[in-house]
Scaffold this active site. Structure first.
Site, PDB file in Angstrom:
ATOM      1  N   CYS A 161      16.903  38.161   9.607  1.00 38.93           N
ATOM      2  CA  CYS A 161      17.153  37.329   8.309  1.00 38.93           C
ATOM      3  C   CYS A 161      18.425  36.832   8.706  1.00 38.93           C
ATOM      4  O   CYS A 161      18.777  36.027   9.770  1.00 38.93           O
ATOM      5  CB  CYS A 161      17.549  38.210   7.388  1.00 38.93           C
ATOM      6  SG  CYS A 161      17.268  37.485   5.775  1.00 38.93           S
ATOM      7  N   GLU A 211      10.875  40.722   7.937  1.00 34.63           N
ATOM      8  CA  GLU A 211      11.871  41.618   7.718  1.00 34.63           C
ATOM      9  C   GLU A 211      11.447  42.708   6.905  1.00 34.63           C
ATOM     10  O   GLU A 211      11.077  42.454   5.683  1.00 34.63           O
ATOM     11  CB  GLU A 211      13.083  41.006   7.393  1.00 34.63           C
ATOM     12  CG  GLU A 211      14.230  41.779   7.247  1.00 34.63           C
ATOM     13  CD  GLU A 211      15.505  41.304   6.514  1.00 34.63           C
ATOM     14  OE1 GLU A 211      16.514  41.499   6.639  1.00 34.63           O
ATOM     15  OE2 GLU A 211      15.344  40.268   5.609  1.00 34.63           O
ATOM     16  N   LYS A 238      20.290  45.906  11.710  1.00 29.80           N
ATOM     17  CA  LYS A 238      21.053  44.791  11.144  1.00 29.80           C
ATOM     18  C   LYS A 238      22.638  44.721  11.180  1.00 29.80           C
ATOM     19  O   LYS A 238      22.962  45.582  10.382  1.00 29.80           O
ATOM     20  CB  LYS A 238      20.428  44.312   9.711  1.00 29.80           C
ATOM     21  CG  LYS A 238      20.905  42.794   9.373  1.00 29.80           C
ATOM     22  CD  LYS A 238      20.022  42.605   8.146  1.00 29.80           C
ATOM     23  CE  LYS A 238      20.425  41.149   7.507  1.00 29.80           C
ATOM     24  NZ  LYS A 238      19.624  40.796   6.225  1.00 29.80           N
TER      25      LYS A 238
END
Length: 323
Positions: A173, A49, A139
């Protein structure tokens, strides 16, 4: 090229440190590891990430929530300048290399987009083996102090892709903990889930196996590394960063779980490495005999998910704009 087996896929987990906060140097390093993965027969290589140009470790270590701080402003400005602008072609050399070597790539980047000002997104980019950037997933919700430097993403990149016998999708994540985000990928046939992380076995050791059991899928978790020696003396506020960011800030923990939740590759920490495993799609079919979360064990007549895939923008311009 050696013929690939129709049931299997060879995957490389590139657990590496960035050339921290330096986009071009980090992309060059990613290219080197991509070449190594391709040379060792990998059909997919995955990186951690926010790897390009790096995770914002300084926020937690340098009082990142202090309002109107000159230090925070200058570090953020540097971060923006080193972020990845996909429309500007920053990933084109890497995409060309993927096409040349016939390997697909999942890569975590910090993305900036001209139509969203100078805000940043933590994005996972999928480049297919033909060198096409097939999806960019921003994200959905930055975690805790990440919200001081990253913006909230959208559903545009919640997509899966065919890859050999598999259907692959990915999340960043902690959004891997979001049940509906996972469900959006399951509903598109995902049976190989890619989860990328900044680094740490505490993040990967539980959820990797849990998602594998829930989705009856292979789950590949790939983390980065970040060490004090990765801080470049040329960075703004180097002395402050060097003092604040001692030791290992991220130590890896990359791993693969099989569709029954068993480890195919258990988490390993502490060093850069290319870890390789061959996945057999027949294991997915075996485990889905008694449980298929988007198939025979779902009840769409009772519960269904609606996903908004429109890319977020602050303005829409209609009509003829030519002068």
């Amino acid at each position: 090229m050696v013929a690939r087996h129709p049931h299997t896929l060879t995957v490389g987990l590139a657990q590496i440190a960035p050339c921290w906060l330096r986009r071009d140097a980090t992309l060059d390093k990613v290219g080197v590891w991509l070449e190594q993965a391709a040379a060792e027969g990998c059909e997919l290589v995955v990186f951690g990430e926010a790897l390009v140009p790096g995770y914002p470790f300084w926020v937690e270590r340098t009082d990142g929530a202090r309002f109107d701080s000159r230090l925070q402003k200058e570090l953020y400005a540097h971060y923006v300048n080193e972020a990845v602008d996909i429309a500007a072609g920053h990933l084109e050399p890497l995409a060309a290399l993927a096409a040349k070597r016939g390997i697909a790539v999942y890569l975590g980047v910090i993305e900036k987009a001209a139509d969203r000002g100078h805000s940043l997104y933590c994005s996972v980019v999928y480049i297919n083996a033909n060198g096409k950037i097939a999806s960019v997933h921003r994200k959905l919700m930055p975690t805790y102090e990440e919200r001081l430097v990253w913006s909230c993403g959208d559903g545009h990149g919640l997509r899966t892709h065919p890859l050999g016998a598999f259907t692959v999708g990915g999340l960043n994540c902690w959004e891997n903990w979001l049940p509906l985000a996972r469900a959006a990928l399951y509903a598109q046939g995902e049976d190989l889930h890619v989860a990328i992380w900044p680094g740490s076995q505490r993040n990967t050791e539980d959820i990797t196996r849990f998602i594998a059991k829930e989705g009856r899928s292979f789950v590949v978790s790939v983390s980065g590394l970040m060490r004090a020696e990765d801080i470049d003396p040329a960075l703004p506020h180097f002395d402050t960063l060097k003092t604040a960011c001692r030791g290992n800030l991220a130590d890896g923990g990359s791993c693969i779980a099989a569709p029954d939740g068993a480890w195919l590759l258990a988490p390993e920490t502490g060093s850069e490495a290319l870890r390789i495993a061959t996945l057999d799609h027949r294991r997915v079919l075996e485990e889905r005999h008694n449980m298929d979360p988007a198939g025979h064990y779902s009840r769409p007549d009772v519960t269904r998910l609606t996903v908004e895939r429109k890319r977020q923008t602050t303005a829409e311009f209609n009509g003829d704009e030519t002068l």
